[in-house]
Design a protein around this motif. Structure first.
Motif, PDB file in Angstrom:
ATOM      1  N   CYS A 139       0.838  -1.210   0.000  1.00  0.00           N
ATOM      2  CA  CYS A 139       0.000   0.000   0.000  1.00  0.00           C
ATOM      3  C   CYS A 139       0.869   1.254   0.000  1.00  0.00           C
ATOM      4  CB  CYS A 139      -0.934  -0.012   1.214  1.00  0.00           C
ATOM      5  SG  CYS A 139      -2.057  -1.414   1.252  1.00  0.00           S
ATOM      6  N   TRP A 140       1.982   1.196   0.722  1.00  0.00           N
ATOM      7  CA  TRP A 140       2.900   2.354   0.750  1.00  0.00           C
ATOM      8  C   TRP A 140       3.520   2.576  -0.634  1.00  0.00           C
ATOM      9  CZ3 TRP A 140       7.817   2.692   4.327  1.00  0.00           C
ATOM     10  CH2 TRP A 140       8.205   4.023   4.419  1.00  0.00           C
ATOM     11  N   LEU A 142       2.029   2.195  -3.372  1.00  0.00           N
ATOM     12  CA  LEU A 142       1.064   2.961  -4.170  1.00  0.00           C
ATOM     13  C   LEU A 142       1.248   4.460  -3.932  1.00  0.00           C
ATOM     14  CD1 LEU A 142      -2.235   0.895  -3.799  1.00  0.00           C
ATOM     15  CD2 LEU A 142      -0.932   1.271  -5.876  1.00  0.00           C
ATOM     16  N   ILE A 143       1.541   4.848  -2.679  1.00  0.00           N
ATOM     17  CA  ILE A 143       1.677   6.273  -2.356  1.00  0.00           C
ATOM     18  C   ILE A 143       2.972   6.830  -2.932  1.00  0.00           C
ATOM     19  CG2 ILE A 143       1.881   7.908  -0.451  1.00  0.00           C
ATOM     20  CD1 ILE A 143       0.180   6.007   1.232  1.00  0.00           C
ATOM     21  N   SER A 154       3.165   6.177   6.697  1.00  0.00           N
ATOM     22  CA  SER A 154       2.334   4.990   6.466  1.00  0.00           C
ATOM     23  C   SER A 154       2.264   4.114   7.708  1.00  0.00           C
ATOM     24  CB  SER A 154       2.898   4.194   5.279  1.00  0.00           C
ATOM     25  OG  SER A 154       2.796   4.952   4.102  1.00  0.00           O
ATOM     26  N   ALA A 265      -3.773  -7.210  -0.198  1.00  0.00           N
ATOM     27  CA  ALA A 265      -3.042  -5.970  -0.505  1.00  0.00           C
ATOM     28  C   ALA A 265      -2.471  -6.007  -1.915  1.00  0.00           C
ATOM     29  CB  ALA A 265      -1.931  -5.760   0.519  1.00  0.00           C
ATOM     30  N   PHE A 269      -3.214  -3.470  -4.965  1.00  0.00           N
ATOM     31  CA  PHE A 269      -2.146  -2.804  -5.725  1.00  0.00           C
ATOM     32  C   PHE A 269      -2.352  -2.985  -7.227  1.00  0.00           C
ATOM     33  CE2 PHE A 269       1.885  -2.681  -7.886  1.00  0.00           C
ATOM     34  CZ  PHE A 269       2.518  -1.578  -7.332  1.00  0.00           C
ATOM     35  N   SER A 310      -5.087   4.103  -0.255  1.00  0.00           N
ATOM     36  CA  SER A 310      -3.981   3.414   0.425  1.00  0.00           C
ATOM     37  C   SER A 310      -4.083   3.583   1.934  1.00  0.00           C
ATOM     38  CB  SER A 310      -2.648   3.966  -0.077  1.00  0.00           C
ATOM     39  OG  SER A 310      -2.541   3.816  -1.474  1.00  0.00           O
ATOM     40  N   SER A 311      -4.460   4.777   2.392  1.00  0.00           N
ATOM     41  CA  SER A 311      -4.601   4.995   3.841  1.00  0.00           C
ATOM     42  C   SER A 311      -5.705   4.115   4.409  1.00  0.00           C
ATOM     43  CB  SER A 311      -4.906   6.473   4.114  1.00  0.00           C
ATOM     44  OG  SER A 311      -3.853   7.284   3.646  1.00  0.00           O
TER      45      SER A 311
END
Length: 545
Positions: A139-140, A142-143, A154, A265, A269, A310-311
């Motif tokens: 997820c991080w 993605l950011i 994150s 996850a 993504f 993502s958050s």
């Protein structure tokens, strides 16, 4: 070694002495051909073509119909083509990453069955941590990779979700399955608060802001009695792992449940990165936001959407973290946890899902399994990170394109060597030339010029200066014959400026009606002097070719 050449026409007048000229020894015209045959170009493995296994059949008959629901992405990317030699239809797998992912999942699924009994508990516990950290890093990624937002908060979002859901579970007795839902809500609220400054701040300044936020959360949790400042964490939340199970069964359940979280996850993504949001952000990379907005792409809104999604996912993982460990600890906000997570992304490679997973696997293995090494394991992680930054572009998964670039460079150097020694035409140009006689003619011409260059000596030039017209030695005659049969285009010639008084050198155009061009400003005052000047200019061009 030099010899003497006698002019055979001197015998016509026996009263005069024979004209002799000092020349070099005879050189066979086959000398250059023999040298070329003896020259062997060394070939290495890097010059081979890329290997692709060719499957029989048409490439678009079966596999293009199978898609990942609910997307339009096909299961495997095939390229169908006809083989010009066998005239049969073939297909090639262009992207093999889904195959490697499936093999990796199968290996993860059966890994506990082959784990050694000694230390099996530590391995399963470390594997569960790896799955959770890999899910957060996906997820991080993605950011940082997709949205291009340098956020370091994150793990702060995951920690806030874990603490909040654990506190609500303890206070109100909520079951474990509500913790990921509560964590996702907390993560979304936390993400909205962090996303507001992301609208105006960029790069280094936003990273500093998020870093200060992480430190603020850590200090607050450590000093707060509600979040367990006295006990070193907040524990007592409900868990999906039954307490009455055996330790091995608990570890196995935690292993597969954490693996399912990482798989979710990874699905998120692929869904975000491969759909419209990801394509918009990849279309307008960093420093081109203005261009993207000028063509009608709402770049900033896309970045904020990816950040919020993502958050929300990181918050859900934080809630699962609380359900897995029955609580949360301040280590989620620790600076060393943040640095280890950054090293996972850097070692694996930014912007790649497989990079986030493999980088996390390496760092967690060194940090959790090699715990007997003590502080040396952190030194090892630092050395790995330094090696990747210095020598690899794009992390471990950048090795393949980097190696291909190096191999293509070596192939180009090898082609240049073959073209220099074997002929005037590059292999790529030779394959596109329909008239293959031209290829052999240019190669023969190059070999002939190499031979004639060795005939140009001071004796030959002196002989031509003394007798530019008439009978010549063999070496000089070979040179003059080669010069005479050159094509008309740009061929040197003598023009008479004033009969018997002045001459100049010109270059013929080779086109009827187009006047020749002057080669130089020098004026020769006799035909012999002009012929020798013409000869010197042709020799100069020959030596420079």
């Amino acid at each position: 070694m030099t010899g003497t050449w006698t002019d055979p026409t001197s015998a016509f007048d026996p009263e005069k002495p024979f004209r002799t000229v000092t020349t070099d020894d005879y050189m066979s015209p086959e000398a250059i051909w023999d040298e070329t045959r003896r020259f062997k170009v060394p070939t290495y493995g890097v010059g081979r073509l890329r290997y692709y296994y060719k499957w029989p059949g048409h490439g678009s008959m079966l596999w293009r119909r199978l898609r990942y629901w609910p997307t339009r992405r096909t299961v495997l990317r095939f390229r169908g083509e006809y083989n010009p030699k066998t005239l049969r239809r073939e297909k090639t797998i262009v992207d093999k990453r889904p195959i490697w992912w499936i093999l990796g999942f199968i290996a993860m699924a059966i890994a506990p069955l082959f784990a050694p009994e000694e230390g099996q508990g530590a391995l399963l516990a470390a594997a569960a941590v790896f799955f959770i950290y890999a899910a957060i890093n996906l997820c991080w990624m993605l950011i940082i990779g997709t949205a291009g937002i340098f956020s370091l908060a994150s793990f702060a979002v995951a920690g806030a979700a874990a603490y909040g859901s654990a506190l609500l579970s303890i206070q109100f007795g909520l079951p474990w399955w509500t913790l990921p839902i509560l964590g996702s809500v907390i993560g979304l609220v936390f993400g909205i608060i962090i996303a507001i400054p992301a609208i105006r701040l960029e790069g280094f300044y936003y990273a500093l802001l998020t870093l200060g936020l992480v430190e603020l959360c850590r200090v607050y949790v450590i000093q707060s009695k509600v979040f367990g400042s006295a006990t070193g964490g907040l524990y007592g939340a409900d868990s999906y792992i039954p307490e009455d199970w055996s330790e091995h069964a608990q570890l196995m359940l935690g292993y597969y449940a954490s693996g399912a979280v990482m798989l979710a996850a990874l699905t998120l993504f692929r869904f975000v990165n491969g759909k419209r949001l990801g394509r918009i952000l990849r279309m307008a990379p960093e420093k081109r936001e203005a261009f993207a907005e000028a063509v009608g792409v709402n770049y900033r809104a896309a970045r904020i959407w990816v950040f919020l999604i993502s958050s929300l996912a990181i918050g859900a993982i934080g809630g699962f973290y609380a359900a897995h460990f029955r609580g949360a600890s301040p280590n989620l906000f620790a600076f060393d946890t943040l640095l280890l997570s950054l090293s996972m992304l850097v070692i694996g490679g930014l912007g790649r899902a497989e990079g986030a997973v493999v980088g996390t696997l390496i760092v967690v293995f060194v940090d959790r399994v090699l715990i007997d090494w003590g502080p040396l394991r952190l030194v090892l992680i630092g050395c790995l990170m330094l090696f990747v930054v210095l020598f690899l572009r794009g992390g471990l998964f950048g090795i393949k394109p980097q190696f291909r670039a190096w191999r293509d460079k070596k192939k180009s150097e090898r082609r240049s060597s073959r073209a220099e020694k074997g002929g005037e035409m590059l292999p790529e140009e030779a394959t596109e030339t329909p008239d293959k006689d031209l290829l052999f003619f240019r190669r023969f011409d190059k070999m002939q010029r190499e031979f004639l260059k060795k005939l140009v000596t001071d004796q030959v030039i002196a002989e031509h200066r003394q007798n530019p017209l008439g009978q010549h030695s063999e070496a000089l005659e070979r040179l003059l014959t080669y010069f005479r049969r050159q094509p008309t285009v740009e061929k040197y010639a003598i023009t008479v400026v004033e009969p018997f008084k002045s001459y100049r050198l010109v270059a013929l155009s080779g086109v009827r009606g187009v006047a020749p061009r002057l080669v130089e400003d020098k004026i020769y005052h006799s035909p012999e002097e002009a012929h020798h000047g013409l000869f010197l200019r042709r020799v100069q061009d020959l030596l420079e070719s």
